[in-house]
Design a protein around this motif. Structure first.
Motif, PDB file in Angstrom:
ATOM      1  N   ARG A  98       0.875  -1.179   0.000  1.00 35.68           N
ATOM      2  CA  ARG A  98       0.000   0.000   0.000  1.00 35.68           C
ATOM      3  C   ARG A  98       0.904   1.218   0.000  1.00 35.68           C
ATOM      4  NH1 ARG A  98      -5.173  -1.400   2.685  1.00 35.68           N
ATOM      5  NH2 ARG A  98      -5.239  -3.655   2.892  1.00 35.68           N
ATOM      6  N   GLY A 101       2.422   4.971   4.356  1.00 30.10           N
ATOM      7  CA  GLY A 101       1.946   4.986   5.739  1.00 30.10           C
ATOM      8  C   GLY A 101       1.110   3.801   6.110  1.00 30.10           C
ATOM      9  N   ALA A 102       0.947   2.856   5.188  1.00 28.56           N
ATOM     10  CA  ALA A 102      -0.083   1.841   5.363  1.00 28.56           C
ATOM     11  C   ALA A 102       0.444   0.443   5.570  1.00 28.56           C
ATOM     12  CB  ALA A 102      -0.997   1.838   4.141  1.00 28.56           C
ATOM     13  N   ASN A 103       1.741   0.252   5.431  1.00 24.62           N
ATOM     14  CA  ASN A 103       2.263  -1.099   5.448  1.00 24.62           C
ATOM     15  C   ASN A 103       2.774  -1.506   6.815  1.00 24.62           C
ATOM     16  OD1 ASN A 103       2.124  -1.591   2.475  1.00 24.62           O
ATOM     17  ND2 ASN A 103       3.486   0.172   2.466  1.00 24.62           N
ATOM     18  N   VAL A 104       2.834  -2.812   7.030  1.00 21.26           N
ATOM     19  CA  VAL A 104       3.417  -3.334   8.255  1.00 21.26           C
ATOM     20  C   VAL A 104       4.909  -3.029   8.245  1.00 21.26           C
ATOM     21  CG1 VAL A 104       3.975  -5.418   9.536  1.00 21.26           C
ATOM     22  CG2 VAL A 104       1.714  -5.154   8.476  1.00 21.26           C
ATOM     23  N   LEU A 105       5.384  -2.438   9.337  1.00 21.12           N
ATOM     24  CA  LEU A 105       6.785  -2.047   9.440  1.00 21.12           C
ATOM     25  C   LEU A 105       7.586  -3.099  10.194  1.00 21.12           C
ATOM     26  CD1 LEU A 105       6.279   1.700  10.450  1.00 21.12           C
ATOM     27  CD2 LEU A 105       6.688   0.778   8.171  1.00 21.12           C
TER      28      LEU A 105
ATOM     29  N   PHE B  34      -2.827   0.076  13.617  1.00 23.47           N
ATOM     30  CA  PHE B  34      -1.823  -0.945  13.872  1.00 23.47           C
ATOM     31  C   PHE B  34      -1.548  -1.031  15.370  1.00 23.47           C
ATOM     32  CE2 PHE B  34      -0.226  -1.499   9.506  1.00 23.47           C
ATOM     33  CZ  PHE B  34      -0.739  -0.373   8.898  1.00 23.47           C
ATOM     34  N   TYR B  36       1.572  -2.517  17.873  1.00 20.67           N
ATOM     35  CA  TYR B  36       2.932  -3.030  17.943  1.00 20.67           C
ATOM     36  C   TYR B  36       3.273  -3.291  19.401  1.00 20.67           C
ATOM     37  CZ  TYR B  36       3.947  -1.631  13.103  1.00 20.67           C
ATOM     38  OH  TYR B  36       3.948  -1.496  11.736  1.00 20.67           O
ATOM     39  N   HIS B  91      -3.209   4.952  10.537  1.00 18.22           N
ATOM     40  CA  HIS B  91      -2.868   5.328   9.173  1.00 18.22           C
ATOM     41  C   HIS B  91      -3.994   6.191   8.625  1.00 18.22           C
ATOM     42  CE1 HIS B  91      -3.005   4.191   4.699  1.00 18.22           C
ATOM     43  NE2 HIS B  91      -2.094   5.139   4.847  1.00 18.22           N
ATOM     44  N   GLU B  99      -0.384  10.499   2.842  1.00 16.71           N
ATOM     45  CA  GLU B  99      -0.553   9.424   3.799  1.00 16.71           C
ATOM     46  C   GLU B  99       0.349   9.661   4.995  1.00 16.71           C
ATOM     47  OE1 GLU B  99      -1.354   6.050   0.423  1.00 16.71           O
ATOM     48  OE2 GLU B  99      -1.014   5.501   2.502  1.00 16.71           O
ATOM     49  N   LYS B 100      -0.175   9.327   6.155  1.00 16.61           N
ATOM     50  CA  LYS B 100       0.582   9.552   7.378  1.00 16.61           C
ATOM     51  C   LYS B 100       0.270   8.454   8.380  1.00 16.61           C
ATOM     52  CE  LYS B 100       1.346  13.090  10.918  1.00 16.61           C
ATOM     53  NZ  LYS B 100       0.920  14.437  11.416  1.00 16.61           N
ATOM     54  N   LEU B 101       1.300   8.043   9.089  1.00 13.26           N
ATOM     55  CA  LEU B 101       1.147   7.075  10.164  1.00 13.26           C
ATOM     56  C   LEU B 101       1.481   7.789  11.459  1.00 13.26           C
ATOM     57  CD1 LEU B 101       0.587   4.023  10.703  1.00 13.26           C
ATOM     58  CD2 LEU B 101       3.068   3.708  10.663  1.00 13.26           C
TER      59      LEU B 101
END
Lengths: 116, 113
Positions: A98, A101-105, B34, B36, B91, B99-101
């Motif tokens: 994606r 900002g959308a992916n698993v890190l 998400f 973590y 997200h 886009e921002k996380l």
């Protein structure tokens, strides 16, 4: 399988000195990121890269530069270190499923930098 | 401005004592949330991604849920090895396509044997 490797793990600098943090990943990830983590604050994005030869600014880019000459490496540079840059720095990488900002890190173990 | 707030800041539980961690958010254009886990001296490790209200995901003693305003990380019968800081991140994609996380500050969970 090493994942994301950061070097060095610890470093002490004097104000005005320069240094480079190195991040290497062996997962063939397209995206790479540099974050800083400070007490009482969430992880903040410094710079990121969506591919070899490309970089972009994140939330807190001032005082830092980055380069991604090879897909597996992402370097973070401090040209003239300041005490406000005392922090723990994390490198991360992700696939390009994606947007950035959308992916698993996948994170490295961190580099603790102290600027005196 | 997008905000992510985690509560409590710290939580101490006896082994086997179930509880929940909260992640509330004020954002526009939520695309995903998400969770973590971060152990001392290490980088965050991915647990879950949730995309829509009502979604739930489970992994061992952990279950993550999502509503339109918050997410909960439920921990059932925790063990000492569940001690860690738990981070949530949202997200967001703006109307301009940016886009921002955004990460929360985390909840430090300690499980006492």
């Amino acid at each position: 399988n090493a994942g994301v490797t950061q070097t060095p793990k610890f470093r002490v600098l004097k104000t005005g000195q320069s240094m480079t943090l190195l991040c290497a990943q062996d997962m063939n990830h397209e995206y790479m990121y540099w974050y800083r983590q400070d007490p009482g604050m969430g992880l903040r994005l410094i710079h990121y890269s969506v591919g070899e030869g490309t970089t972009a600014k994140g939330e807190v880019p001032d005082g830092y530069n980055v380069s991604r000459l090879k897909k597996q490496n992402f370097l973070l540079g401090l040209e003239s270190a300041a005490p406000s840059q005392t922090s723990v720095y994390f490198c991360a990488s992700s696939y390009r499923d994606r947007g950035p900002g959308a992916n698993v890190l996948t994170f490295g173990a961190g580099s603790r930098l102290t600027v005196l | 401005e997008d905000q992510v707030t985690q509560s409590p800041e710290a939580l101490r539980l006896q082994e086997g004592e179930s509880s929940s961690l909260n992640c509330s958010y004020t954002v526009s254009g939520l695309r995903g949330l998400f969770w973590y886990r971060q152990d001392p001296g290490k980088g965050p490790e991915f647990l879950f991604t949730l995309y829509s209200a009502g979604e739930e995901k489970e992994k061992e003693r952990l279950k993550a849920t999502l509503t339109k305003k918050e997410s909960f990380l439920h921990i059932t019968a925790p063990k000492p090895e569940d001690s860690a800081t738990y981070l949530c991140a949202v997200h967001v994609r703006s109307n301009f396509g940016n886009e921002k996380l955004t990460f929360g500050t985390g909840t430090r969970l300690t499980i006492i044997p």
